[in-house]
Structure formats: C-alpha cells, structure tokens
Design a protein around this motif. Structure first.
Motif, short mmCIF file in Angstrom:
data_model
loop_
_atom_site.label_atom_id
_atom_site.label_comp_id
_atom_site.label_asym_id
_atom_site.label_seq_id
_atom_site.Cartn_x
_atom_site.Cartn_y
_atom_site.Cartn_z
N TYR A 38 0.93 -1.45 0.07
CA TYR A 38 -0.22 -0.21 -0.03
C TYR A 38 0.97 1.20 0.03
O TYR A 38 0.41 2.29 -0.63
N ASP A 39 1.88 1.10 0.69
CA ASP A 39 2.86 2.46 0.70
C ASP A 39 3.59 2.66 -0.49
O ASP A 39 4.60 3.49 -0.45
N ALA A 40 3.51 1.74 -1.33
CA ALA A 40 4.50 1.77 -2.58
C ALA A 40 3.65 2.16 -3.94
O ALA A 40 4.12 1.78 -4.86
N HIS A 41 2.51 2.69 -3.87
CA HIS A 41 1.77 3.21 -4.89
C HIS A 41 1.01 4.56 -4.71
O HIS A 41 0.73 4.84 -3.50
N ALA A 42 1.03 5.27 -5.55
CA ALA A 42 0.35 6.57 -5.38
C ALA A 42 -0.43 7.35 -6.46
O ALA A 42 -0.44 6.64 -7.77
N THR A 43 -1.18 8.35 -6.36
CA THR A 43 -1.67 9.11 -7.38
C THR A 43 -1.97 10.50 -7.16
O THR A 43 -1.18 11.10 -5.88
N HIS A 44 -2.47 11.13 -7.95
CA HIS A 44 -2.96 12.63 -7.62
C HIS A 44 -4.12 12.72 -7.00
O HIS A 44 -4.98 11.96 -6.97
N ASP A 45 -4.34 13.94 -6.30
CA ASP A 45 -5.86 14.27 -5.81
C ASP A 45 -6.64 14.29 -6.99
O ASP A 45 -6.26 14.75 -8.23
N ILE A 46 -7.93 14.19 -6.66
CA ILE A 46 -9.00 14.36 -7.63
C ILE A 46 -9.79 15.73 -7.40
O ILE A 46 -10.13 15.81 -6.15
N PRO A 47 -9.77 16.50 -8.10
CA PRO A 47 -10.10 17.88 -7.98
C PRO A 47 -11.74 17.73 -7.89
O PRO A 47 -12.39 16.95 -8.41
N ALA A 48 -12.08 18.89 -7.03
CA ALA A 48 -13.74 18.86 -6.80
C ALA A 48 -14.34 19.25 -8.23
O ALA A 48 -13.90 19.56 -8.94
N GLU A 49 -15.64 18.70 -8.33
CA GLU A 49 -16.55 18.77 -9.23
C GLU A 49 -17.65 19.53 -8.63
O GLU A 49 -18.46 18.90 -8.09
N PRO A 50 -17.84 20.58 -9.07
CA PRO A 50 -19.20 21.49 -8.61
C PRO A 50 -20.27 20.81 -8.80
O PRO A 50 -20.61 20.29 -10.05
N GLY A 51 -21.04 20.65 -7.78
CA GLY A 51 -22.40 19.79 -8.08
C GLY A 51 -22.39 18.34 -8.04
O GLY A 51 -23.40 17.69 -7.82
N ILE A 52 -20.94 17.78 -7.78
CA ILE A 52 -20.94 16.40 -7.88
C ILE A 52 -20.11 15.88 -6.61
O ILE A 52 -20.90 15.00 -5.79
N SER A 53 -19.11 16.47 -6.20
CA SER A 53 -18.22 16.12 -5.43
C SER A 53 -17.17 16.98 -4.87
O SER A 53 -16.82 17.71 -5.73
N GLU A 54 -16.77 17.03 -3.68
CA GLU A 54 -15.41 17.65 -3.24
C GLU A 54 -14.42 17.10 -3.70
O GLU A 54 -14.46 16.00 -4.25
N ALA A 55 -13.28 17.71 -3.39
CA ALA A 55 -12.03 17.22 -3.81
C ALA A 55 -11.65 15.81 -3.10
O ALA A 55 -12.06 15.72 -1.96
N VAL A 56 -11.10 15.00 -3.90
CA VAL A 56 -10.74 13.61 -3.19
C VAL A 56 -9.23 13.48 -3.10
O VAL A 56 -8.35 13.44 -3.79
N PRO A 57 -8.78 13.73 -1.57
CA PRO A 57 -7.56 13.39 -1.68
C PRO A 57 -6.59 12.36 -1.98
O PRO A 57 -7.28 11.26 -2.07
N ALA A 58 -5.37 12.45 -2.50
CA ALA A 58 -4.81 11.31 -3.23
C ALA A 58 -4.53 10.17 -2.33
O ALA A 58 -4.89 8.84 -2.93
N ALA A 59 -4.40 10.23 -1.04
CA ALA A 59 -4.46 9.01 -0.20
C ALA A 59 -5.68 8.26 -0.16
O ALA A 59 -5.51 6.90 0.00
#
Length: 194
Positions: free
Chosen positions: A140-161
């Motif tokens: 688990y600690d050896a893969h990673a990604t970017h944050d997913i930006p917020a999409e107005p009206g759909i969701s808040e930003a989702v942190p990469a972790a």
C-alpha cells in the motif's frame, strides 16, 4: 490489510517517471513513493527476483511523451537477464507488451506491483496479473496518485491518499494488500534456482 513477510519472485515498477515524481507535476506523495520503490528495487535485485520497469509512452504534448525529460524513468535501470524496461501505451502493463512472456519465460509465479497511478495503471496491471494466475502483492505504501479535484455539484476534492486506498480495496479480495513495502521479501524464480 496484512502485515507479514510476503515473498515474491518479481517486482513490477509501474510508470515511476520524472513527470510524476519531480517538478510541478509531482504526485503529493512523490517523496514517499520514490523512497519505497527504490527500496523495493534494491531488495528485489539482492534477492535475485526479476525487476521490470514499466515506462508509459504518453501522447504528444503530455508530460510523459516519449523522449522528453518527463518520460525518463526516475530510478536507474540495470538491464540484464533479470532486469528489463517495457514500454506501454495502455493502463494495463500486459496489454500489447512483452510483460507476460518475460514473466513466463523467467518462471515467475508471484509478483509485487508498485508505482503509479494507483487507480489506473497499478490497478489495471494487478488485475491482469491476478487473471493470469499470478500471486499478486500490492504494498500500500508503494503506490500513489494525484488528488482528484472537486467537481461542483458532484463532489468535493478527493485526497490522493483516499484515491489510492479506494483503488487497492477491491484488489484485496484476491491480492495480498500489505500496509508496508518493507513486508515484501524477494526470491529468485524457482526456474532460476534450479
């Protein structure tokens, strides 16, 4: 998640390329990812395991477009009988590449997958490896990604972790998802030992 020593015969390092781990385009947890993947590579080499560096060929203009500074692999490669670079153009490192043949030829039955992006190339590669009958370990600690930006009206930003955790969750039914790369141990494939 499991915390125990898990021996594997190969390490698949997915897309650890300069565009994603250095500069403005670096992942939020790039330093951790680079540290963990470097350690895995070193221990895989010492253990006699097969090491495969996957290099994504992004489209023209992308940060990882072939033969640009961002396309270069971050970790040095020791090309030889047990270490190779395989280039790809799809999320799945097996699709349209020689990865399956390389692993079969080396007698690999178990492998660890690390790198990026958790929800894309890492997950797709792990899924295909499972479908092909490999024992798969996902530290688990050896893969990673970017944050997913917020999409107005759909969701808040989702942190990469959170994205990484969600990407690993569905694999935990069939793969060994371990919390620490340090729990992965390496051995040469049985064919190489024989």
């Amino acid at each position: 998640m499991r915390n125990r020593s898990i021996p594997v015969e190969a390490l698949i390092v997915v897309d650890v390329q300069e565009a994603s781990v250095t500069g403005d385009g670096a992942l939020p947890e790039a330093a951790r990812l680079v540290d963990r993947t470097a350690d895995l590579i070193a221990r895989a080499r010492t253990g006699g395991a097969v090491v495969v560096h996957i290099q994504n060929d992004g489209p023209a203009g992308a940060g990882d477009a072939p033969h640009t500074p961002g396309w270069e692999l971050h970790h040095p490669v020791r090309t030889g009988p047990t270490e190779a670079v395989i280039r790809k153009t799809h999320d799945d490192s097996f699709e349209g590449t020689s990865l399956g043949g390389l692993l079969t030829g080396a007698g690999v039955r178990s492998l660890a997958v690390c790198g990026l992006m958790s929800e894309m190339c890492v997950q797709a590669t792990a899924r295909t490896a499972l479908a092909l009958g490999y024992r798969v370990v996902l530290p688990y600690d050896a893969h990673a990604t970017h944050d997913i930006p917020a999409e107005p009206g759909i969701s808040e930003a989702v942190p990469a972790a959170v994205v990484s955790r969600v990407a690993a969750w569905p694999l935990s039914r069939d793969a060994d998802v371990t919390t620490r790369a340090a729990d992965v141990t390496f051995t040469a494939p049985a064919a190489a030992q024989g």
